[in-house]
Write a protein that holds these residues in place. Structure first.
Motif, PDB file in Angstrom:
ATOM      1  N   UNK A  25      76.423  63.659   0.691  1.00  0.00           N
ATOM      2  CA  UNK A  25      76.709  62.481   1.525  1.00  0.00           C
ATOM      3  C   UNK A  25      76.663  62.857   3.008  1.00  0.00           C
ATOM      4  N   UNK A  26      77.263  63.992   3.353  1.00  0.00           N
ATOM      5  CA  UNK A  26      77.200  64.473   4.742  1.00  0.00           C
ATOM      6  C   UNK A  26      75.746  64.675   5.171  1.00  0.00           C
ATOM      7  N   UNK A  27      74.980  65.333   4.320  1.00  0.00           N
ATOM      8  CA  UNK A  27      73.590  65.637   4.654  1.00  0.00           C
ATOM      9  C   UNK A  27      72.742  64.380   4.821  1.00  0.00           C
ATOM     10  N   UNK A  28      73.103  63.310   4.137  1.00  0.00           N
ATOM     11  CA  UNK A  28      72.330  62.069   4.271  1.00  0.00           C
ATOM     12  C   UNK A  28      72.420  61.508   5.687  1.00  0.00           C
ATOM     13  N   UNK A  29      73.422  61.943   6.437  1.00  0.00           N
ATOM     14  CA  UNK A  29      73.590  61.512   7.829  1.00  0.00           C
ATOM     15  C   UNK A  29      72.800  62.385   8.804  1.00  0.00           C
ATOM     16  N   UNK A  30      72.289  63.513   8.354  1.00  0.00           N
ATOM     17  CA  UNK A  30      71.548  64.435   9.204  1.00  0.00           C
ATOM     18  C   UNK A  30      70.086  64.013   9.294  1.00  0.00           C
ATOM     19  N   UNK A  31      69.475  64.320  10.413  1.00  0.00           N
ATOM     20  CA  UNK A  31      68.022  64.219  10.540  1.00  0.00           C
ATOM     21  C   UNK A  31      67.513  65.652  10.446  1.00  0.00           C
ATOM     22  N   UNK A  32      66.739  65.931   9.420  1.00  0.00           N
ATOM     23  CA  UNK A  32      66.280  67.291   9.165  1.00  0.00           C
ATOM     24  C   UNK A  32      64.803  67.392   9.494  1.00  0.00           C
ATOM     25  N   UNK A  33      64.483  68.359  10.349  1.00  0.00           N
ATOM     26  CA  UNK A  33      63.067  68.609  10.628  1.00  0.00           C
ATOM     27  C   UNK A  33      62.813  70.110  10.601  1.00  0.00           C
ATOM     28  N   UNK A  86      63.161  71.607  -5.355  1.00  0.00           N
ATOM     29  CA  UNK A  86      62.691  71.108  -6.640  1.00  0.00           C
ATOM     30  C   UNK A  86      61.345  70.416  -6.542  1.00  0.00           C
ATOM     31  N   UNK A  87      60.496  70.893  -5.622  1.00  0.00           N
ATOM     32  CA  UNK A  87      59.170  70.310  -5.450  1.00  0.00           C
ATOM     33  C   UNK A  87      59.139  69.033  -4.637  1.00  0.00           C
ATOM     34  N   UNK A  88      60.295  68.569  -4.173  1.00  0.00           N
ATOM     35  CA  UNK A  88      60.369  67.317  -3.405  1.00  0.00           C
ATOM     36  C   UNK A  88      60.770  67.626  -1.965  1.00  0.00           C
ATOM     37  N   UNK A  89      60.056  67.022  -1.030  1.00  0.00           N
ATOM     38  CA  UNK A  89      60.353  67.240   0.380  1.00  0.00           C
ATOM     39  C   UNK A  89      61.674  66.575   0.752  1.00  0.00           C
ATOM     40  N   UNK A  90      62.580  67.353   1.354  1.00  0.00           N
ATOM     41  CA  UNK A  90      63.837  66.788   1.849  1.00  0.00           C
ATOM     42  C   UNK A  90      63.838  66.673   3.369  1.00  0.00           C
ATOM     43  N   UNK A  91      62.957  67.390   4.048  1.00  0.00           N
ATOM     44  CA  UNK A  91      62.894  67.300   5.512  1.00  0.00           C
ATOM     45  C   UNK A  91      62.383  65.918   5.901  1.00  0.00           C
ATOM     46  N   UNK A  92      63.051  65.329   6.888  1.00  0.00           N
ATOM     47  CA  UNK A  92      62.641  64.008   7.364  1.00  0.00           C
ATOM     48  C   UNK A  92      61.341  64.061   8.155  1.00  0.00           C
ATOM     49  N   UNK A  93      61.106  65.177   8.813  1.00  0.00           N
ATOM     50  CA  UNK A  93      59.898  65.322   9.626  1.00  0.00           C
ATOM     51  C   UNK A  93      59.456  66.759   9.581  1.00  0.00           C
TER      52      UNK A  93
END
Length: 173
Positions: free
Chosen positions: A43-51, A102-109
Motif C-alpha cells: 500500500x505504501x509503495x502504491x503511493x511512490x512513483x518508481x522510475x 515476476x516478469x511484470x514491470x513495476x517501474x512507472x517509468x
C-alpha cells in the motif's frame, strides 16, 4: 530504482539528492534502509512513483569492464566468480531486477541511457520539477576497450542479459 552504469549517480547523487534531499541509500545508511524496507507495505509503495534508467546491455558491459579496469576477456572469464561477490554482484546484476518482478514491470517509468537528457527532461516536466542540469558523473575509463562488442563477446552478453534485451527492446547483436 538505481541500477549501475546507467546514469544513476548523475541523476540521484548529483541532481535529485542535492535539490530535493530526503533520500535513504542502502550504501550510505544500511541499517536505516533495511529498517525502512522491512516496514514498507504494498500500500505504501502504491503511493511512490518508481522510475529507473536502463542502458543497452552491450554498452553497459563495456562500461562495467572499464569501471573495474578489466579487459572484456577478463570480465567474461572471471564472470562466474565475480558475480558472487560485491561490488561486482550489484554491478553485474541484470537491469530487469530493478524494474520487473515476476516478469511484470513495476517501474512507472523507464528512462533510457541512450536518450538520457531528453528522457530526464520529460520526467522532470511530468513530475512538475525543474529541469536541472544533468552532469556526467562516475564516467568509466573505456580507452583500452573496444568501441563495441562482437562475436563471442556479444554472444556472452546476449546470453546473460537476455531478459534486459527483451524487456527494453534492445537489438541482439
Amino acid at each position: 530504482m538505481k541500477s549501475t552504469k546507467t546514469a544513476g549517480t548523475s541523476i540521484l547523487r548529483k541532481t535529485l539528492e542535492p535539490n530535493l534531499g530526503g533520500f535513504i541509500h542502502k550504501k550510505d545508511a544500511p541499517f536505516r534502509f533495511d529498517r525502512w524496507l522491512r516496514k514498507i507495505t504494498d500500500e505504501d509503495l502504491s503511493e511512490y512513483f518508481i522510475f529507473a534508467t536502463v542502458r543497452n546491455p552491450y554498452d553497459r558491459f563495456l562500461s562495467m569492464a572499464g569501471h573495474f579496469r578489466l579487459s572484456v576477456d577478463d570480465l567474461i572469464s572471471q564472470y562466474d566468480e565475480l558475480v558472487q561477490r560485491e561490488p561486482y554482484k550489484s554491478h553485474l546484476a541484470p537491469q530487469v531486477n530493478y524494474t520487473h518482478l515476476g516478469g511484470k514491470q513495476f517501474a512507472d517509468r523507464i528512462l533510457k541511457f541512450e536518450n538520457i537528457h531528453k528522457d530526464f527532461a520529460e520526467l522532470m516536466r511530468d513530475l512538475d520539477l525543474p529541469n536541472w542540469e544533468l552532469p556526467h558523473a562516475n564516467k568509466s575509463d573505456r580507452s583500452k576497450l573496444p568501441s563495441q562488442l562482437t562475436g563471442s563477446h556479444a554472444d556472452f552478453v546476449s546470453d546473460i542479459y537476455r531478459r534486459d534485451i527483451e524487456a527494453y527492446g534492445y537489438a541482439r547483436l
